[in-house]
Enzyme design. Structure first.
Site, PDB file in Angstrom:
ATOM      1  N   ASP A 166       0.870  -1.244   0.114  1.00 23.95           N
ATOM      2  CA  ASP A 166       0.088   0.138   0.114  1.00 23.95           C
ATOM      3  C   ASP A 166       0.905   1.074  -0.098  1.00 23.95           C
ATOM      4  O   ASP A 166       1.495   1.485   0.939  1.00 23.95           O
ATOM      5  CB  ASP A 166      -0.789   0.019   1.206  1.00 23.95           C
ATOM      6  CG  ASP A 166      -1.784   1.078   1.463  1.00 23.95           C
ATOM      7  OD1 ASP A 166      -1.935   2.039   0.559  1.00 23.95           O
ATOM      8  OD2 ASP A 166      -2.843   1.167   2.312  1.00 23.95           O
ATOM      9  N   ASP A 167       0.819   1.950  -1.097  1.00 22.65           N
ATOM     10  CA  ASP A 167       2.049   2.964  -1.240  1.00 22.65           C
ATOM     11  C   ASP A 167       1.211   4.467  -0.521  1.00 22.65           C
ATOM     12  O   ASP A 167       0.979   5.079  -1.520  1.00 22.65           O
ATOM     13  CB  ASP A 167       2.219   3.120  -2.720  1.00 22.65           C
ATOM     14  CG  ASP A 167       3.382   4.036  -2.854  1.00 22.65           C
ATOM     15  OD1 ASP A 167       4.163   4.317  -2.009  1.00 22.65           O
ATOM     16  OD2 ASP A 167       3.865   4.426  -3.961  1.00 22.65           O
ATOM     17  N   GLU A 168       0.896   4.536   0.484  1.00 22.27           N
ATOM     18  CA  GLU A 168       0.515   5.419   1.117  1.00 22.27           C
ATOM     19  C   GLU A 168       1.310   6.084   2.410  1.00 22.27           C
ATOM     20  O   GLU A 168       2.226   5.142   2.790  1.00 22.27           O
ATOM     21  CB  GLU A 168      -1.110   5.206   1.660  1.00 22.27           C
ATOM     22  CG  GLU A 168      -1.939   4.908   0.571  1.00 22.27           C
ATOM     23  CD  GLU A 168      -3.151   4.958   1.165  1.00 22.27           C
ATOM     24  OE1 GLU A 168      -4.063   6.020   1.300  1.00 22.27           O
ATOM     25  OE2 GLU A 168      -3.567   3.955   1.328  1.00 22.27           O
ATOM     26  N   TYR A 169       1.411   7.256   2.737  1.00 21.30           N
ATOM     27  CA  TYR A 169       1.963   7.957   3.842  1.00 21.30           C
ATOM     28  C   TYR A 169       3.493   7.706   3.922  1.00 21.30           C
ATOM     29  O   TYR A 169       3.915   7.876   4.937  1.00 21.30           O
ATOM     30  CB  TYR A 169       1.328   7.201   5.313  1.00 21.30           C
ATOM     31  CG  TYR A 169      -0.305   7.118   5.219  1.00 21.30           C
ATOM     32  CD1 TYR A 169      -0.995   8.386   5.088  1.00 21.30           C
ATOM     33  CD2 TYR A 169      -1.089   6.147   5.245  1.00 21.30           C
ATOM     34  CE1 TYR A 169      -2.221   8.525   5.227  1.00 21.30           C
ATOM     35  CE2 TYR A 169      -2.393   6.084   5.206  1.00 21.30           C
ATOM     36  CZ  TYR A 169      -3.143   7.369   5.191  1.00 21.30           C
ATOM     37  OH  TYR A 169      -4.452   7.576   5.052  1.00 21.30           O
TER      38      TYR A 169
END
Length: 316
Positions: free
Chosen positions: A175-178
């Site tokens: 998950d490519d977030e934050y």
């Protein structure tokens, strides 16, 4: 998008699905397995699924405030588990400013689940449910899209593979977030990073599941030097809850994609049912559920299962 930190049998009518269930109650949602010596491609590597014919159910659990074991408490009326894959949300990618390297990090809640694997992980696996660990940025500048070179990506892939082995997991979800790329002097997303990462991880884990939450910089960086992310991972799914959008991941078939995504606590039952209808009508292989909280949601989940499998959901 997260609201907090953090072939298929094609059926035209729910009645025909139910008829099939009565005839083949023990049928798997996907009986394809990795054969000995088979190449680890997106279409060759499959989860050993459970349940009835129809899309796999993939469920994220925010373990900071909910019990992962909830995933195993929901079944269809005929006795099969509702969910095929449970995802621990989430481990993090931290950045060590001294070594200038990415490091896998578990907060105390994630660590509790992993360290008590018999209680949380194996209890689901004994029911046929696969358990993945989601990997998420942590505002320190490190993420799946900015490894500066192949060696750095391989080193982090080794950390992930070691965690899968240590805790008896069935795979890794990205998950490519934050990540907050650029923080701590880190680089911006580049075209090679994610491809290098999944290529290295697939080599280390030829028979495990690798999935991609279709969001963030990585979603537009899915090929490099003729190698595609879709040739290395098993599944990808939509990241916008309450919507229907097919992830654009070349190399993945419909059976490996999930365009429907819901947040169990916020998406209406009518919307959840509509997304399930679109999933069946268009013959996609994944239905994504997010945020399975503590408590009894079987009535809500029946909005989905009645469409996908022709059966209501029951709660144990």
């Amino acid at each position: 998008m997260r609201t907090q930190l953090n072939s298929w049998l094609k059926t035209a009518q729910a009645v025909s699905v139910f008829a099939l269930l009565l005839f083949t109650a023990a049928c798997k949602k996907d009986d394809n397995k990795l054969a000995s010596g088979e190449t680890a491609s997106a279409n060759a590597v499959k989860a050993n699924a459970i349940g009835v014919s129809g899309p796999k159910g993939v469920c994220y659990v925010e373990v900071n405030n909910s019990d992962l074991r909830n995933v195993g408490r929901y079944k269809l009326a005929s006795g099969q588990q509702l969910f095929d894959i449970a995802i621990i949300f989430a481990a993090n990618i931290n950045y060590n400013t001294s070594t200038q390297k990415a490091e896998l990090y578990f907060n105390q809640n994630v660590a509790n689940v992993l360290n008590n694997k018999a209680t949380y992980i194996q209890s689901l696996q004994s029911k046929g449910i696969k358990v993945l660990l989601s990997i998420l940025g942590n505002h320190q500048g490190a993420g799946i899209s900015n490894f500066p070179n192949q060696a750095a990506a391989q080193a982090f892939a080794q950390q992930l593979s070691n965690a899968v082995t240590t805790y008896g997991l069935d795979g890794i979800d990205f998950d490519d977030e934050y990540a907050d790329y650029g923080t701590n002097g880190t680089g911006q997303p580049n075209s090679s990073s994610f491809v290098y990462l999944v290529s290295a991880l697939r080599q280390l884990m030829p028979n495990k599941i690798i999935s991609f939450y279709y969001y963030g910089p990585a979603a537009s960086r899915l090929s490099f030097n003729g190698v595609t992310v879709g040739s290395k991972i098993n599944y990808s799914w939509n990241a916008i809850y309450g919507s229907y959008a097919v992830p654009n991941v070349p190399g993945l078939s419909k059976a490996n994609l999930g365009p429907a995504a819901i947040d169990i606590t916020t998406t209406s039952g009518a919307t959840a049912a509509s997304l399930a209808t679109q999933t069946v009508n268009n013959a996609y292989g994944i239905y994504l559920y997010y945020n399975l909280a503590d408590g009894d949601y079987h009535s809500y989940l029946s909005n989905v299962s009645n469409v996908l499998y022709g059966q209501p959901t029951v709660y144990n």
